[in-house]
Scaffold this active site. Structure first.
Site, PDB file in Angstrom:
ATOM      1  N   ASP A  40      31.244  10.512  48.975  1.00 62.09           N
ATOM      2  CA  ASP A  40      31.168  10.735  47.778  1.00 62.09           C
ATOM      3  C   ASP A  40      31.776  11.697  47.141  1.00 62.09           C
ATOM      4  OD1 ASP A  40      29.355  12.654  48.779  1.00 62.09           O
ATOM      5  OD2 ASP A  40      27.582  11.981  47.821  1.00 62.09           O
ATOM      6  N   SER A  41      32.514  12.497  47.927  1.00 63.42           N
ATOM      7  CA  SER A  41      33.217  13.638  47.605  1.00 63.42           C
ATOM      8  C   SER A  41      34.534  12.787  46.709  1.00 63.42           C
ATOM      9  CB  SER A  41      34.015  14.195  48.766  1.00 63.42           C
ATOM     10  OG  SER A  41      34.613  13.316  49.509  1.00 63.42           O
TER      11      SER A  41
ATOM     12  N   GLU B 117      22.106  12.023  53.211  1.00 65.90           N
ATOM     13  CA  GLU B 117      21.632  13.260  53.182  1.00 65.90           C
ATOM     14  C   GLU B 117      20.342  13.685  53.259  1.00 65.90           C
ATOM     15  OE1 GLU B 117      24.053  15.351  49.965  1.00 65.90           O
ATOM     16  OE2 GLU B 117      25.894  14.172  50.295  1.00 65.90           O
TER      17      GLU B 117
ATOM     18  N   GLU C 151      26.884  20.366  57.788  1.00 71.99           N
ATOM     19  CA  GLU C 151      27.675  21.099  56.869  1.00 71.99           C
ATOM     20  C   GLU C 151      27.581  22.599  56.494  1.00 71.99           C
ATOM     21  OE1 GLU C 151      29.031  18.600  53.400  1.00 71.99           O
ATOM     22  OE2 GLU C 151      29.782  20.450  52.286  1.00 71.99           O
TER      23      GLU C 151
HETATM   24  O1  KIV Z   1      31.316  13.266  50.940  1.00 73.97           O
HETATM   25  C1  KIV Z   1      32.038  13.667  51.787  1.00 73.97           C
HETATM   26  O2  KIV Z   1      33.264  13.783  51.868  1.00 73.97           O
HETATM   27  C2  KIV Z   1      31.386  14.304  52.978  1.00 73.97           C
HETATM   28  C3  KIV Z   1      31.987  14.881  53.906  1.00 73.97           C
HETATM   29  C4  KIV Z   1      32.540  16.463  53.270  1.00 73.97           C
HETATM   30  C5  KIV Z   1      31.273  15.364  55.205  1.00 73.97           C
HETATM   31  O3  KIV Z   1      30.120  14.240  52.844  1.00 73.97           O
END
Ligand code: KIV
Length: 264
Positions: free
Chosen positions: A45-46, A114, A181
């Site tokens: 979701d980044s 998460e 993380e």
């Molecule tokens: O959303 C994402 O890209 C992530 C990674 C940074 C682990 O959760």
């Protein structure tokens, strides 16, 4: 060529073979990553930040993750593909199940969520219904408003013990992979040693079983603040294919992340 599976990752953990993973959001990059030896990819979701330009991951929807999952799957048919359950799509086990079904139908092999012990019922429900789950602990970006920023987690003994207990509880509930993380190296080592499932680190030192980076970070094209753990492989390697290969090789050799990329 064979598809990469979770049992392959467990074998790599046993063999102490460190593996590199990347986020991917489209077909072209996914194909390039697979060709350079990245066998595990995450539609994170980044994408809300690096693809859409938001200042957090919170606006991302399940439909957007599903769209990018379909794109990545076409480019990398043999990759082990993780897809993120976005903010507020897994508030209850039933909601998580409906959301996960959308991502699995889009081509994901596994969903990532998460949070700690409060998710055990959800993890159990998904796993029992054939949806493999990856946990995500430490700095969990969907909780940015609780944390008050993107900060290193698990720094004191109480927080570290809580995190270890959460990790063990997720594994016990059926999680088959864990992303850790932004935590101190000693804590990452403890979690990696105590869990039998593979642990993938980002900002957690070179002691975890695998590494993950947001692809834009690995290629040095993220604007604004650069986190301590980020390395620009493109400027060192000169072209994108060589940069991805360098990342894979440096992770395998334990060169990346170095001490300068890690939290004490
Ligand atoms: O959303 C994402 O890209 C992530 C990674 C940074 C682990 O959760």
């Amino acid at each position: 060529m064979k598809a990469t599976t979770l049992s392959q990752l467990r074998q790599w953990k046993q063999d102490n073979h460190k593996f590199a993973t990347l986020t991917a959001y489209d077909s072209s990059f996914a194909q390039l990553f697979a060709e350079q030896g990245v066998n595990v990819m995450l539609v994170g979701d980044s994408l809300g930040m690096v693809m859409q330009g938001n200042d957090s991951t919170l606006p991302v929807t399940i439909e957007e993750i599903a769209y990018h999952t379909r794109c990545v799957r076409r480019g990398a048919p043999l990759a082990l593909l993780l897809a993120d359950l976005p903010f507020m799509t897994y508030a209850t086990p039933e909601q998580a199940f409906a959301s996960a079904a959308v991502l699995m139908r889009a081509g994901a092999n596994m969903v990532k969520l998460e949070g700690g012990s409060w998710l055990c019922d959800t993890v159990r429900m998904l796993t029992e219904r054939a949806v493999p789950v990856c946990g995500h602990l430490g700095l969990t970006p969907q909780s940015v408003n609780i944390f008050g920023g993107y900060k290193v987690q698990g720094r004191d003994e109480v927080a570290a013990n809580l995190l270890v207990n959460d990790a063990l509880a997720l594994e016990e509930a059926g999680a088959q992979l864990l992303v850790l993380e932004c935590v101190p190296v000693d804590l990452a080592r403890r979690v990696t040693e105590e869990l039998s499932i593979p642990v993938i680190g980002i900002g957690a030192g070179n002691v975890t079983d695998g590494q993950i980076l947001v692809m834009q970070d690995a290629l040095g094209i993220t604007s604004g603040h650069t986190a301590k753990f980020v390395k620009d492989f493109l400027s060192e390697a000169g072209d994108i294919r060589s940069a991805v290969r360098l990342y894979v090789d440096q992770v395998a050799q334990g060169i990346y992340p170095g001490e300068e990329h890690s939290f004490k």
